[in-house]
Enzyme design. Structure first.
Site, PDB file in Angstrom:
ATOM      1  N   SER A  43       0.853  -1.186   0.000  1.00  0.00           N
ATOM      2  CA  SER A  43       0.000   0.000   0.000  1.00  0.00           C
ATOM      3  C   SER A  43       0.890   1.238   0.000  1.00  0.00           C
ATOM      4  O   SER A  43       2.062   1.185   0.365  1.00  0.00           O
ATOM      5  CB  SER A  43      -0.887   0.018   1.242  1.00  0.00           C
ATOM      6  OG  SER A  43      -0.082   0.186   2.404  1.00  0.00           O
ATOM      7  N   GLY A  80      -5.479   4.264  -8.308  1.00  0.00           N
ATOM      8  CA  GLY A  80      -4.851   3.204  -9.084  1.00  0.00           C
ATOM      9  C   GLY A  80      -3.592   2.705  -8.418  1.00  0.00           C
ATOM     10  O   GLY A  80      -3.595   2.362  -7.243  1.00  0.00           O
ATOM     11  N   ALA A  81      -2.489   2.697  -9.170  1.00  0.00           N
ATOM     12  CA  ALA A  81      -1.227   2.181  -8.643  1.00  0.00           C
ATOM     13  C   ALA A  81      -0.066   2.883  -9.337  1.00  0.00           C
ATOM     14  O   ALA A  81      -0.192   3.379 -10.451  1.00  0.00           O
ATOM     15  CB  ALA A  81      -1.139   0.676  -8.863  1.00  0.00           C
ATOM     16  N   GLY A 105     -11.216  -6.311   0.064  1.00  0.00           N
ATOM     17  CA  GLY A 105     -10.481  -7.227  -0.800  1.00  0.00           C
ATOM     18  C   GLY A 105      -9.959  -6.619  -2.084  1.00  0.00           C
ATOM     19  O   GLY A 105      -9.311  -7.312  -2.874  1.00  0.00           O
ATOM     20  N   ALA A 106     -10.197  -5.335  -2.317  1.00  0.00           N
ATOM     21  CA  ALA A 106      -9.751  -4.727  -3.575  1.00  0.00           C
ATOM     22  C   ALA A 106      -8.228  -4.742  -3.693  1.00  0.00           C
ATOM     23  O   ALA A 106      -7.686  -5.007  -4.772  1.00  0.00           O
ATOM     24  CB  ALA A 106     -10.284  -3.308  -3.706  1.00  0.00           C
ATOM     25  N   GLY A 107      -7.527  -4.472  -2.614  1.00  0.00           N
ATOM     26  CA  GLY A 107      -6.064  -4.503  -2.649  1.00  0.00           C
ATOM     27  C   GLY A 107      -5.535  -5.901  -2.923  1.00  0.00           C
ATOM     28  O   GLY A 107      -4.621  -6.087  -3.738  1.00  0.00           O
ATOM     29  N   ASP A 108      -6.129  -6.893  -2.279  1.00  0.00           N
ATOM     30  CA  ASP A 108      -5.734  -8.279  -2.534  1.00  0.00           C
ATOM     31  C   ASP A 108      -6.076  -8.678  -3.966  1.00  0.00           C
ATOM     32  O   ASP A 108      -5.320  -9.399  -4.622  1.00  0.00           O
ATOM     33  CB  ASP A 108      -6.421  -9.227  -1.548  1.00  0.00           C
ATOM     34  CG  ASP A 108      -5.897  -9.068  -0.127  1.00  0.00           C
ATOM     35  OD1 ASP A 108      -4.729  -8.668   0.035  1.00  0.00           O
ATOM     36  OD2 ASP A 108      -6.652  -9.345   0.816  1.00  0.00           O
ATOM     37  N   ASN A 132      -5.606  -3.474 -11.890  1.00  0.00           N
ATOM     38  CA  ASN A 132      -6.586  -2.456 -11.511  1.00  0.00           C
ATOM     39  C   ASN A 132      -7.999  -2.872 -11.916  1.00  0.00           C
ATOM     40  O   ASN A 132      -8.963  -2.593 -11.200  1.00  0.00           O
ATOM     41  CB  ASN A 132      -6.228  -1.110 -12.138  1.00  0.00           C
ATOM     42  CG  ASN A 132      -5.211  -0.358 -11.316  1.00  0.00           C
ATOM     43  OD1 ASN A 132      -5.292  -0.320 -10.090  1.00  0.00           O
ATOM     44  ND2 ASN A 132      -4.235   0.244 -11.966  1.00  0.00           N
TER      45      ASN A 132
END
Length: 163
Positions: A43, A80-81, A105-108, A132
């Site tokens: 993160s 996003g990332a 759970g979006a990050g996972d 994404n």
């Protein structure tokens, strides 16, 4: 178990595999483990904490220099990332979920989508875009897994999206 993770990473490298890590917290022995990692994804907050910098790009560069990971990336929620790889930054915008029910759970899901892209041999840009998309699609349902897309759902979503 950091010692077990280090051993597993060493075995993976001996077998010619890429080692990724989904890091959620700093724990004892992390400085010995991360040099054995190819793709560090964390993160934004944890990347900043690990690097000792609140500036996103500086944090990624510091982590890359400190641990020698091929790719370091941070998830940025609805933004996003951002990744740093081969001396360049790659920003990947988030997608708007078709229906927003739950972000659990979006990050996972991003990390699962990232590994999917690597396994499929996609470029880093395409891998981050797919990651994404998987994260956005996960938000369609309640809970940490019920919204995960099938491969066809992912392909359809990506083909219909401009993000």
């Amino acid at each position: 178990d950091t010692k077990a993770a280090i051993q597993a990473a060493q075995w993976a490298h001996e077998a010619g595999m890429i080692v990724t890590i989904d890091l959620d917290t700093v724990y004892p022995g992390i400085d010995e483990l991360l040099p054995h990692v190819d793709c560090l994804i964390t993160s934004q907050g944890l990347a900043n904490e690990l690097a000792g910098s609140m500036e996103e790009r500086a944090a990624l560069q510091t982590l890359n220099q400190r641990y020698g990971c091929y790719l370091v990336a941070m998830t940025q929620g609805s933004r996003g990332a951002l990744a740093f790889v081969e001396g360049q930054f790659i920003a990947s915008s988030a997608f708007r979920p078709p229906v927003l029910r739950d972000t659990t759970g979006a990050g996972d899901a991003f990390r699962a989508g990232f590994i999917y892209g690597l396994c499929k041999g996609l470029s880093i840009e395409e891998t981050m875009r797919a990651a994404n998309a998987v994260a956005a699609l996960q938000c369609r349902e309640m809970g940490a897994r019920d919204g995960l897309p099938t491969e066809k759902e992912l392909a359809d979503f990506l083909s219909q999206s401009n993000g």
